[in-house]
Motif scaffolding. Structure first.
Motif, PDB file in Angstrom:
ATOM      1  N   LYS A  15      76.948   9.170  33.365  1.00 19.63           N
ATOM      2  CA  LYS A  15      77.936   8.229  33.909  1.00 19.63           C
ATOM      3  C   LYS A  15      77.403   7.502  35.142  1.00 19.63           C
ATOM      4  O   LYS A  15      77.560   6.282  35.271  1.00 19.63           O
ATOM      5  CB  LYS A  15      79.227   8.973  34.253  1.00 19.63           C
ATOM      6  N   GLU A  16      76.759   8.255  36.047  1.00 21.41           N
ATOM      7  CA  GLU A  16      76.322   7.674  37.320  1.00 21.41           C
ATOM      8  C   GLU A  16      74.913   7.095  37.261  1.00 21.41           C
ATOM      9  O   GLU A  16      74.525   6.309  38.126  1.00 21.41           O
ATOM     10  CB  GLU A  16      76.409   8.730  38.430  1.00 21.41           C
ATOM     11  N   GLY A  17      74.126   7.508  36.251  1.00 17.68           N
ATOM     12  CA  GLY A  17      72.774   6.986  36.119  1.00 17.68           C
ATOM     13  C   GLY A  17      71.762   7.624  37.045  1.00 17.68           C
ATOM     14  O   GLY A  17      70.634   7.152  37.169  1.00 17.68           O
ATOM     15  N   HIS A  18      72.157   8.707  37.717  1.00 24.14           N
ATOM     16  CA  HIS A  18      71.260   9.462  38.589  1.00 24.14           C
ATOM     17  C   HIS A  18      71.347  10.944  38.228  1.00 24.14           C
ATOM     18  O   HIS A  18      72.392  11.419  37.780  1.00 24.14           O
ATOM     19  CB  HIS A  18      71.617   9.274  40.062  1.00 24.14           C
ATOM     20  N   THR A  19      70.244  11.676  38.429  1.00 21.91           N
ATOM     21  CA  THR A  19      70.228  13.083  38.025  1.00 21.91           C
ATOM     22  C   THR A  19      71.223  13.922  38.833  1.00 21.91           C
ATOM     23  O   THR A  19      71.281  13.836  40.051  1.00 21.91           O
ATOM     24  CB  THR A  19      68.827  13.698  38.176  1.00 21.91           C
ATOM     25  N   CYS A  20      71.955  14.702  38.094  1.00 22.65           N
ATOM     26  CA  CYS A  20      72.863  15.690  38.669  1.00 22.65           C
ATOM     27  C   CYS A  20      72.601  16.987  37.919  1.00 22.65           C
ATOM     28  O   CYS A  20      72.675  17.018  36.685  1.00 22.65           O
ATOM     29  CB  CYS A  20      74.319  15.259  38.519  1.00 22.65           C
ATOM     30  N   PHE A  21      72.272  18.041  38.619  1.00 23.12           N
ATOM     31  CA  PHE A  21      71.931  19.320  38.003  1.00 23.12           C
ATOM     32  C   PHE A  21      72.968  20.378  38.343  1.00 23.12           C
ATOM     33  O   PHE A  21      73.905  20.143  39.108  1.00 23.12           O
ATOM     34  CB  PHE A  21      70.546  19.782  38.463  1.00 23.12           C
ATOM     35  N   GLY A  60      69.194  14.378  45.733  1.00 26.19           N
ATOM     36  CA  GLY A  60      69.085  13.355  46.758  1.00 26.19           C
ATOM     37  C   GLY A  60      70.354  13.100  47.543  1.00 26.19           C
ATOM     38  O   GLY A  60      70.389  12.219  48.395  1.00 26.19           O
ATOM     39  N   ALA A  61      71.400  13.879  47.273  1.00 32.79           N
ATOM     40  CA  ALA A  61      72.678  13.666  47.971  1.00 32.79           C
ATOM     41  C   ALA A  61      72.524  13.817  49.480  1.00 32.79           C
ATOM     42  O   ALA A  61      73.154  13.098  50.261  1.00 32.79           O
ATOM     43  CB  ALA A  61      73.726  14.639  47.453  1.00 32.79           C
ATOM     44  N   ASN A 108      66.463  11.427  48.345  1.00 34.03           N
ATOM     45  CA  ASN A 108      65.434  11.344  47.300  1.00 34.03           C
ATOM     46  C   ASN A 108      66.071  11.352  45.903  1.00 34.03           C
ATOM     47  O   ASN A 108      65.868  12.259  45.104  1.00 34.03           O
ATOM     48  CB  ASN A 108      64.447  12.511  47.428  1.00 34.03           C
ATOM     49  N   VAL A 109      66.842  10.323  45.633  1.00 36.32           N
ATOM     50  CA  VAL A 109      67.561  10.240  44.362  1.00 36.32           C
ATOM     51  C   VAL A 109      66.606   9.908  43.224  1.00 36.32           C
ATOM     52  O   VAL A 109      65.498   9.404  43.437  1.00 36.32           O
ATOM     53  CB  VAL A 109      68.692   9.193  44.416  1.00 36.32           C
ATOM     54  N   GLN A 110      67.050  10.209  42.007  1.00 35.15           N
ATOM     55  CA  GLN A 110      66.265   9.924  40.806  1.00 35.15           C
ATOM     56  C   GLN A 110      67.117   9.099  39.853  1.00 35.15           C
ATOM     57  O   GLN A 110      68.109   9.593  39.321  1.00 35.15           O
ATOM     58  CB  GLN A 110      65.835  11.235  40.131  1.00 35.15           C
ATOM     59  N   ARG A 111      66.714   7.836  39.655  1.00 35.96           N
ATOM     60  CA  ARG A 111      67.449   6.963  38.743  1.00 35.96           C
ATOM     61  C   ARG A 111      66.979   7.223  37.322  1.00 35.96           C
ATOM     62  O   ARG A 111      65.788   7.166  37.033  1.00 35.96           O
ATOM     63  CB  ARG A 111      67.262   5.490  39.112  1.00 35.96           C
ATOM     64  N   ILE A 112      67.902   7.511  36.434  1.00 36.21           N
ATOM     65  CA  ILE A 112      67.555   7.903  35.073  1.00 36.21           C
ATOM     66  C   ILE A 112      67.232   6.693  34.208  1.00 36.21           C
ATOM     67  O   ILE A 112      67.989   5.731  34.160  1.00 36.21           O
ATOM     68  CB  ILE A 112      68.710   8.699  34.426  1.00 36.21           C
ATOM     69  N   ILE A 140      63.085   7.176  37.654  1.00 40.41           N
ATOM     70  CA  ILE A 140      62.408   6.418  38.702  1.00 40.41           C
ATOM     71  C   ILE A 140      62.873   7.046  40.007  1.00 40.41           C
ATOM     72  O   ILE A 140      64.049   6.992  40.356  1.00 40.41           O
ATOM     73  CB  ILE A 140      62.777   4.932  38.660  1.00 40.41           C
ATOM     74  N   LYS A 141      61.950   7.688  40.682  1.00 43.53           N
ATOM     75  CA  LYS A 141      62.342   8.475  41.856  1.00 43.53           C
ATOM     76  C   LYS A 141      62.247   7.673  43.149  1.00 43.53           C
ATOM     77  O   LYS A 141      61.425   6.760  43.270  1.00 43.53           O
ATOM     78  CB  LYS A 141      61.476   9.731  41.966  1.00 43.53           C
ATOM     79  N   ASN A 142      63.073   8.039  44.074  1.00 40.64           N
ATOM     80  CA  ASN A 142      63.043   7.457  45.408  1.00 40.64           C
ATOM     81  C   ASN A 142      62.639   8.564  46.374  1.00 40.64           C
ATOM     82  O   ASN A 142      63.467   9.301  46.867  1.00 40.64           O
ATOM     83  CB  ASN A 142      64.411   6.883  45.782  1.00 40.64           C
ATOM     84  N   GLY A 143      61.332   8.710  46.605  1.00 41.15           N
ATOM     85  CA  GLY A 143      60.849   9.764  47.487  1.00 41.15           C
ATOM     86  C   GLY A 143      60.395  10.992  46.727  1.00 41.15           C
ATOM     87  O   GLY A 143      60.412  11.032  45.494  1.00 41.15           O
ATOM     88  N   PRO A 144      59.985  12.038  47.448  1.00 37.13           N
ATOM     89  CA  PRO A 144      59.459  13.258  46.845  1.00 37.13           C
ATOM     90  C   PRO A 144      60.474  13.930  45.923  1.00 37.13           C
ATOM     91  O   PRO A 144      61.678  13.859  46.143  1.00 37.13           O
ATOM     92  CB  PRO A 144      59.154  14.151  48.052  1.00 37.13           C
TER      93      PRO A 144
END
Length: 217
Positions: A43-49, A61-62, A66-70, A87-91
Motif C-alpha cells: 500500500k505504502e510502496g516502502h518496506t515494512c517488516f 527507515g522510520a 534509510n527508507v527502501q522504496r519498493i 531503491i534504498k535511501n542510505g545504508p
C-alpha cells in the motif's frame, strides 16, 4: 501478479524476505513480514517488516531515514519466500554498512570476481594500515592536493584517449581515473553507496520528468 492468499506464511505467521538493491542486485538484508506488514508495504510502496525481537511492525527507515522504496516483490516457486527489489535511501544495515552481508565465511580464490566494493575496501585499508612501497599509501601520505592533481591528470588522459579514437587507451585511462576517484572518495570519507544513492535519486527524477512531459504532450 499473484494474490496474497497464495503465499504460505509459517506457523509463526511470518514469511522470509530477501531484500535486494534494484540497481546493483546486491543482497541488502533478510527480514520477515507477516500479512499485515506485507499489505502495508504494498500500500505504502516502502518496506515494512515484522520485528521478531520487538514483536511489532517495523517500517524500515522510520527513525533513521534509510527508507527502501519498493520496485517489486516476487514469490518463489513454493510461495513460502519473497524477494523485494528496492531503491534504498542510505545504508541498509543498522551498523551503517551498505548491506548486512559483509562477513566473508568462505571465498573460492579461483572465483573471486572484481568489484568496486572490494577495491574501495582495499584502498580504505591502505589509508588506515599504511603499507610501505604502496602507491595508494603514498597518495594518502601526500594528501588531498596530490590526489586532486592525479584526478585532474587522469581526466585529461581520458579526454586524449577518446579524441585519439582509441578505445583501448580510453578504457585504460578510465580505469586509472576510476581508481584515483576512489582514492579521493576514501580521503574525503565518501562511500560508494552515497554516490549510488545520488545516481538513484537522479534516475527517479528523470523518470518523473519524462512522465510529466508525456502527460503534457
Amino acid at each position: 501478479m499473484i494474490e496474497i492468499e497464495k503465499l504460505k506464511f509459517g506457523a509463526d505467521g511470518l514469511i522470509p524476505v530477501v531484500v535486494q538493491d534494484y540497481y546493483t542486485k546486491k543482497v541488502l538484508t533478510v527480514a520477515y513480514m507477516n500479512r499485515e506488514s506485507l499489505e502495508i508495504s504494498i500500500k505504502e510502496g516502502h518496506t515494512c517488516f515484522w520485528s521478531r525481537s520487538r514483536q511489532e511492525l517495523w517500517r524500515k527507515g522510520a527513525t533513521s531515514g534509510n527508507v527502501q522504496r519498493i520496485v517489486s516483490i516476487t514469490a518463489d516457486c513454493d510461495y513460502d519466500a519473497l524477494t523485494a527489489q528496492v531503491i534504498k535511501n542510505g545504508p541498509a544495515c543498522h551498523t551503517g554498512a551498505d548491506s548486512c552481508f559483509n562477513n566473508v565465511i568462505y571465498q573460492n580464490e579461483q572465483k573471486n570476481p572484481f568489484s568496486l566494493n572490494a577495491l574501495y575496501k582495499l584502498i580504505e585499508g591502505r589509508k588506515t594500515d599504511k603499507l610501505e612501497g604502496s602507491y595508494t599509501t603514498y597518495l594518502f601520505e601526500k594528501g588531498l592536493d596530490k590526489i586532486l592533481k592525479k584526478v585532474g591528470e587522469e581526466c585529461t588522459e581520458v579526454i586524449i584517449g577518446a579524441k585519439n579514437d582509441d578505445n583501448a587507451e580510453t578504457i585504460y585511462e578510465i580505469a586509472d581515473l576510476t581508481y584515483h576517484l576512489l582514492v579521493l572518495m576514501v580521503e574525503r570519507g565518501i562511500s560508494l553507496s552515497e554516490v549510488s544513492d545520488e545516481l538513484a535519486k537522479r534516475h527517479v527524477v528523470d523518470k518523473k520528468v519524462k512522465q510529466e512531459t508525456s502527460k503534457t504532450q
